[in-house]
Design a protein around this motif. Structure first.
Motif, PDB file in Angstrom:
ATOM      1  N   ALA A   6       0.587  -0.806   0.414  1.00 49.82           N
ATOM      2  CA  ALA A   6      -0.241  -0.113  -0.025  1.00 49.82           C
ATOM      3  C   ALA A   6       0.978   1.014  -0.370  1.00 49.82           C
ATOM      4  CB  ALA A   6      -1.441  -0.072   0.961  1.00 49.82           C
ATOM      5  N   LYS A   7      -0.030   2.669  -0.746  1.00 50.29           N
ATOM      6  CA  LYS A   7       1.310   3.671  -0.215  1.00 50.29           C
ATOM      7  C   LYS A   7       1.009   4.475   0.821  1.00 50.29           C
ATOM      8  CE  LYS A   7       2.056   3.779  -4.722  1.00 50.29           C
ATOM      9  NZ  LYS A   7       3.403   3.959  -4.824  1.00 50.29           N
ATOM     10  N   ARG A   8       2.516   4.800   0.772  1.00 54.73           N
ATOM     11  CA  ARG A   8       2.664   5.659   2.396  1.00 54.73           C
ATOM     12  C   ARG A   8       1.579   6.936   1.942  1.00 54.73           C
ATOM     13  NH1 ARG A   8       8.183   6.175   5.341  1.00 54.73           N
ATOM     14  NH2 ARG A   8       8.076   3.919   5.560  1.00 54.73           N
ATOM     15  N   HIS A   9       1.890   7.784   1.928  1.00 49.10           N
ATOM     16  CA  HIS A   9       1.763   8.679   0.603  1.00 49.10           C
ATOM     17  C   HIS A   9       0.243   8.825  -0.237  1.00 49.10           C
ATOM     18  CE1 HIS A   9       3.915  10.240   4.581  1.00 49.10           C
ATOM     19  NE2 HIS A   9       4.886   9.248   3.768  1.00 49.10           N
ATOM     20  N   ARG A  10      -0.558   9.350  -0.329  1.00 49.54           N
ATOM     21  CA  ARG A  10      -1.467   9.568  -1.728  1.00 49.54           C
ATOM     22  C   ARG A  10      -0.986  11.091  -2.326  1.00 49.54           C
ATOM     23  NH1 ARG A  10      -6.077   6.609  -0.360  1.00 49.54           N
ATOM     24  NH2 ARG A  10      -6.644   6.284   2.595  1.00 49.54           N
ATOM     25  N   LEU A  11      -1.089  10.854  -3.161  1.00 47.66           N
ATOM     26  CA  LEU A  11      -0.509  11.354  -4.344  1.00 47.66           C
ATOM     27  C   LEU A  11      -0.817  12.546  -4.096  1.00 47.66           C
ATOM     28  CD1 LEU A  11       1.173  12.264  -7.513  1.00 47.66           C
ATOM     29  CD2 LEU A  11      -1.467  11.774  -8.518  1.00 47.66           C
ATOM     30  N   SER A  12      -2.165  12.787  -3.684  1.00 49.58           N
ATOM     31  CA  SER A  12      -2.435  14.394  -2.726  1.00 49.58           C
ATOM     32  C   SER A  12      -1.543  14.945  -2.016  1.00 49.58           C
ATOM     33  CB  SER A  12      -4.101  14.598  -3.152  1.00 49.58           C
ATOM     34  OG  SER A  12      -4.197  13.414  -2.124  1.00 49.58           O
ATOM     35  N   ALA A 126      -8.120  22.932  -1.156  1.00 46.17           N
ATOM     36  CA  ALA A 126      -8.037  21.754  -2.459  1.00 46.17           C
ATOM     37  C   ALA A 126      -7.181  20.664  -1.882  1.00 46.17           C
ATOM     38  CB  ALA A 126      -6.892  22.169  -3.690  1.00 46.17           C
ATOM     39  N   PHE A 127      -6.511  20.988  -0.249  1.00 51.73           N
ATOM     40  CA  PHE A 127      -5.721  19.508  -0.448  1.00 51.73           C
ATOM     41  C   PHE A 127      -6.925  19.270   0.761  1.00 51.73           C
ATOM     42  CE2 PHE A 127      -4.402  17.720   3.821  1.00 51.73           C
ATOM     43  CZ  PHE A 127      -3.164  16.284   3.031  1.00 51.73           C
ATOM     44  N   MET A 128      -7.812  19.888   1.560  1.00 52.54           N
ATOM     45  CA  MET A 128      -8.524  19.675   2.430  1.00 52.54           C
ATOM     46  C   MET A 128      -9.770  18.792   1.945  1.00 52.54           C
ATOM     47  SD  MET A 128      -8.995  22.855   5.222  1.00 52.54           S
ATOM     48  CE  MET A 128      -7.822  22.939   6.662  1.00 52.54           C
ATOM     49  N   LEU A 129     -10.136  19.359   0.897  1.00 53.16           N
ATOM     50  CA  LEU A 129     -11.254  18.969  -0.328  1.00 53.16           C
ATOM     51  C   LEU A 129     -11.272  17.722  -0.731  1.00 53.16           C
ATOM     52  CD1 LEU A 129     -12.677  22.075  -2.079  1.00 53.16           C
ATOM     53  CD2 LEU A 129     -13.962  20.984  -0.057  1.00 53.16           C
ATOM     54  N   ASN A 134     -10.863  11.935  -0.589  1.00 49.86           N
ATOM     55  CA  ASN A 134     -10.667  10.180  -0.885  1.00 49.86           C
ATOM     56  C   ASN A 134     -10.247   9.393   0.151  1.00 49.86           C
ATOM     57  OD1 ASN A 134      -8.641  11.090   0.390  1.00 49.86           O
ATOM     58  ND2 ASN A 134      -7.616  11.756  -1.549  1.00 49.86           N
ATOM     59  N   GLY A 135     -10.374   9.953   1.519  1.00 47.94           N
ATOM     60  CA  GLY A 135     -10.436   8.911   2.578  1.00 47.94           C
ATOM     61  C   GLY A 135      -9.698   9.418   2.624  1.00 47.94           C
ATOM     62  N   HIS A 136      -8.896   9.990   2.684  1.00 42.49           N
ATOM     63  CA  HIS A 136      -7.115  10.257   3.317  1.00 42.49           C
ATOM     64  C   HIS A 136      -8.073  10.883   5.089  1.00 42.49           C
ATOM     65  CE1 HIS A 136      -3.230  12.083   5.069  1.00 42.49           C
ATOM     66  NE2 HIS A 136      -3.494  12.478   4.395  1.00 42.49           N
ATOM     67  N   ILE A 137      -8.669  11.815   5.654  1.00 46.71           N
ATOM     68  CA  ILE A 137      -8.682  12.293   7.286  1.00 46.71           C
ATOM     69  C   ILE A 137      -9.059  10.984   7.965  1.00 46.71           C
ATOM     70  CG2 ILE A 137     -10.063  13.616   8.012  1.00 46.71           C
ATOM     71  CD1 ILE A 137     -10.033  15.678   5.966  1.00 46.71           C
ATOM     72  N   ARG A 138     -10.447  10.407   6.486  1.00 45.98           N
ATOM     73  CA  ARG A 138     -11.168   9.239   7.366  1.00 45.98           C
ATOM     74  C   ARG A 138     -10.082   8.334   7.747  1.00 45.98           C
ATOM     75  NH1 ARG A 138     -13.459   4.491   5.204  1.00 45.98           N
ATOM     76  NH2 ARG A 138     -13.151   5.961   3.141  1.00 45.98           N
TER      77      ARG A 138
END
Length: 273
Positions: A6-12, A126-129, A134-138
Motif C-alpha cells: 500500500a502507498k504510504r502517502h497519497r498523491l494529493s 484543495a487539499f482539505m477537499l 479520497n478518504g485520507h482524513i478518515r
C-alpha cells in the motif's frame, strides 16, 4: 508471489507537501522582510513606536537585541544588527539571508507575500477537499478510540524517544503523535495564518469586519500571525529532524513515490518520518 503493498502517502498529500515546502518558505522569508518595516508587535487595534510592544527586535546602534515583555537579550550579529555579504552594517530585525528580497524592499516583499498567500490558501482548501473525498482524513488522520488512551499515547512518546517510529495501533502510515501534529497544523495553525493574514488587510476589514472582533483588533491579528509563523517554523524544524533520525532516504523517497509500505504488516513498517 506478488507482495500486497500500500502507498504510504497519497498523491494529493505528496503534491501538497512539496508545493507547501516551496510556498511556505517564500511566505516566511517575504514575511520577515515585511516585519522588518516595523519590528514590534502589539495587542489590540493600534500600535506605534511610542506604544508598548510585547515583542521588539531592534538595535541601539551598537548592539542588536530581542525584547519579549521585560526580558531583553542581545542578538548582535544575528537579529537587530548584522553584517551583509559585503560586511556592511544592516540595522534591520532579520538579516538579508533570511528575507525576500535580500535587500530592504517593503513593496517587493508585499508582492511576493500576497501572491504566494493565494497559492497557500487555495492549496490548503484543495487539499482539505480532496482529503475529505479520497478518504485520507478518515483513513489516515482519524484518531481511533484506542489511540486516545493515555497508555497508547505514552507508549508512542517513549517510542519516539527511542527513535522507534512504527505505528503499532493500526495500518495508518501515521503514528499517534504525527496524527495530533498534522491535525493541529492542517486544521488549526494553517487556517489561523490565513485568517489573521486577511484580517490585516483594510479591504477585508471592510468586507468582513467580524474578523477584527474575532482576533481582537488588527495588531492582535498581526501578533497571532507572527506567533503562528513561528510555530509553523518550529514544526518544520522538528519534522526535518525526525526525517533525519528515522532515515532520510526512505522518508524522502516515500514522499516522492508514495511508498510502498507492506499492507499486511502495518506494525512492522519500520521507521517512519
Amino acid at each position: 508471489m506478488t507482495q500486497n503493498v500500500a502507498k504510504r502517502h497519497r498523491l494529493s498529500t505528496r503534491i501538497w507537501h512539496w508545493l507547501n515546502a516551496l510556498v511556505a518558505t517564500i511566505l516566511l522569508m517575504s514575511g520577515l522582510m515585511i516585519f522588518n518595516a516595523h519590528p514590534q508587535l502589539y495587542w489590540g487595534d493600534f500600535g506605534s513606536r511610542e506604544d508598548y510592544a510585547w515583542l521588539q527586535i531592534d538595535d541601539t546602534r551598537t548592539t542588536g537585541f530581542v525584547r519579549i515583555g521585560d526580558v531583553s537579550v542581545e542578538t548582535t550579529g544575528v537579529l537587530g544588527l548584522s553584517l551583509d555579504a559585503k560586511d556592511n552594517v544592516r540595522r534591520v530585525a532579520f538579516p538579508g539571508w533570511a528575507t525576500i528580497p535580500t535587500g530592504y524592499d517593503l513593496a517587493a516583499a508585499r508582492r511576493w507575500h500576497f501572491a504566494f498567500a493565494w497559492v497557500f490558501a487555495l492549496g490548503l482548501t484543495a487539499f482539505m477537499l480532496i482529503s475529505l473525498f479520497n478518504g485520507h482524513i478518515r483513513k489516515d488522520l482519524h484518531v481511533r478510540r484506542a489511540e486516545w488512551r493515555w497508555a497508547a499515547l505514552w507508549s508512542d512518546i517513549k517510542d519516539h524517544a527511542r527513535l522507534r517510529f512504527g505505528n503499532k495501533i493500526h495500518s495508518s502510515p501515521y503514528n499517534i503523535i504525527q496524527k495530533f501534529s498534522y491535525i493541529g497544523v492542517i486544521f488549526l495553525l494553517l487556517p489561523l495564518l490565513i485568517l489573521t493574514g486577511i484580517t490585516m488587510s483594510p479591504a477585508m476589514n471592510a468586507a468582513w469586519p467580524w474578523l477584527l472582533d474575532l482576533f481582537g483588533g488588527r495588531q492582535s491579528a498581526r501578533s497571532l500571525h507572527f506567533i503562528g509563523a513561528a510555530l509553523m517554523t518550529l514544526f518544520v524544524v522538528a519534522h526535518l529532524i525526525m526525517v533525519l533520525l528515522s532515515g532520510p532516504i526512505t522518508g524522502i523517497r516515500s514522499m516522492i513515490t508514495g511508498g510502498p509500505v507492506p499492507a499486511s504488516k502495518p506494525d512492522q513498517g519500520g521507521k517512519r518520518p
